[in-house]
Design a protein around this motif. Sequence first.
Motif, PDB file in Angstrom:
ATOM      1  N   ARG A  88       0.821  -1.126   0.104  1.00  0.00           N
ATOM      2  CA  ARG A  88      -0.072   0.072  -0.134  1.00  0.00           C
ATOM      3  C   ARG A  88       0.624   1.261  -0.142  1.00  0.00           C
ATOM      4  N   PHE A  89       0.725   2.032  -1.039  1.00  0.00           N
ATOM      5  CA  PHE A  89       1.572   3.388  -1.209  1.00  0.00           C
ATOM      6  C   PHE A  89       0.700   4.520  -1.252  1.00  0.00           C
ATOM      7  N   VAL A  90       1.291   5.257  -0.331  1.00  0.00           N
ATOM      8  CA  VAL A  90       0.614   7.024  -0.637  1.00  0.00           C
ATOM      9  C   VAL A  90       1.671   7.787  -1.187  1.00  0.00           C
ATOM     10  N   ILE A  91       1.216   8.347  -2.180  1.00  0.00           N
ATOM     11  CA  ILE A  91       2.305   9.487  -2.672  1.00  0.00           C
ATOM     12  C   ILE A  91       1.624  10.848  -2.907  1.00  0.00           C
ATOM     13  N   PRO A 146      -5.523  11.189   2.126  1.00  0.00           N
ATOM     14  CA  PRO A 146      -5.511   9.688   2.129  1.00  0.00           C
ATOM     15  C   PRO A 146      -6.386   8.986   3.201  1.00  0.00           C
ATOM     16  N   VAL A 147      -6.444   7.768   3.161  1.00  0.00           N
ATOM     17  CA  VAL A 147      -7.408   7.048   3.864  1.00  0.00           C
ATOM     18  C   VAL A 147      -6.506   5.533   4.363  1.00  0.00           C
ATOM     19  N   ASN A 165      -0.343  14.809   7.985  1.00  0.00           N
ATOM     20  CA  ASN A 165      -0.198  14.921   9.154  1.00  0.00           C
ATOM     21  C   ASN A 165      -0.322  13.721  10.167  1.00  0.00           C
ATOM     22  N   ASP A 166      -1.137  12.785   9.728  1.00  0.00           N
ATOM     23  CA  ASP A 166      -1.122  11.623  10.491  1.00  0.00           C
ATOM     24  C   ASP A 166      -0.510  10.524  10.034  1.00  0.00           C
ATOM     25  N   TYR A 167       0.604  10.817   9.280  1.00  0.00           N
ATOM     26  CA  TYR A 167       1.401   9.703   8.710  1.00  0.00           C
ATOM     27  C   TYR A 167       2.960   9.542   9.214  1.00  0.00           C
TER      28      TYR A 167
END
Length: 331
Positions: A18-21, A73-74, A96-98
């Motif tokens: 799982r990626f967040v960009i 993002p979730v 901010n949550d990551y």
Amino acid sequence: MISQIDQDIAEKISAGKRFVIASHIRPDADAVGSLLGLGLALMKAGKTVQLVLEDGAEKYDYLPGSEYVIRSPVGEADMIIVVDCSDAERVGSVLNDYGQPDLVIDHHKTNLAFGKINVVEPDQVATAAVLFDHIPAWGLSIDPDVATCLLSGIVGDTIGFRTPNVDANLLRKAASLIDLGADLNHVYNEELVLRSFSAVHYWGFGLKRIELQGELVWTSLTLADQQESGYDQGDDANLVNVLSSIREAKIALLFVEQPGNSVKVSWRTGPGLDVSEIAYRFGGGGHAAAAGADIKGSLAEVKHRVIAETLELLENSSMKNRSIIQKNFGE
Ligand code: 5GP
Ligand code: MN
């Protein structure tokens, strides 16, 4: 030879699912092209990818993958990647949550190396060009969609191959992207030629109040101008490129009034001067030839402070040039 950093990144990519960009607020073509180019390459490798831009990417709906862009993002992620941002604040608040990003990929000389791994190459014209060099070493491939996104980033940040940092090597990269399936004509027209009626109307307000003092040219765009012209993107609609074409000026400055008592300032200059330091002092950043900052205060206050400091920069640089000429003449 694949470098140790590239090997580490390839391993992390291979292990992750799982990626967040993410990229920066008020995204430009390099932010969006890099985000989508890397994102699509990961998706095509079977990864789950969230592509995040706090301000969305409406203007870039001509790019493949733009339909996947979300504003926050979730859920959890195995790898957080930030592209084309020199500091964490410029991402906005969406991460901010990551915690700290796992990987930062950028080309700004003012980059603060805020990732766990940082691939920052200030000599590159665009983050998309950094990605072009590294993506294969990370075990990913460049298909026609990825190539189109990366070429868009390069065309955007070089204003159509016009900036002084464009060399034969960069043109070879662009040619490779065309070989891989990128459509240069489409990208060029969408990014640099076609614009809305309201954008040109909006320019008119800025052009009417343009000023030249010595070698500094500047103008401003207000919230009222946006209302009257119907231009609603909150940016300068690329008017800064018109200002920076003025022969008499060494530095062009553009002030764009923002809601909430702040002003977006853009600096542009040619070879021999560096505007990134002055932008950095005002809390922003960028490159020697193109830099920007978001500055708190009214339009009048911010203009006053920024024009004074930029005139000082011009004055100091011309004094330095004079003393170099005198020294050379004396020797
Ligand atoms: P522009 O004037 O087109 O917004 O930005 C010119 C360059 O400066 C771009 O490379 C952009 O990423 C950088 N830049 C613009 N605004 C900011 C800012 O507020 N902070 C930082 N760190 N860089 C900025
Ligand atoms: Mn860039």
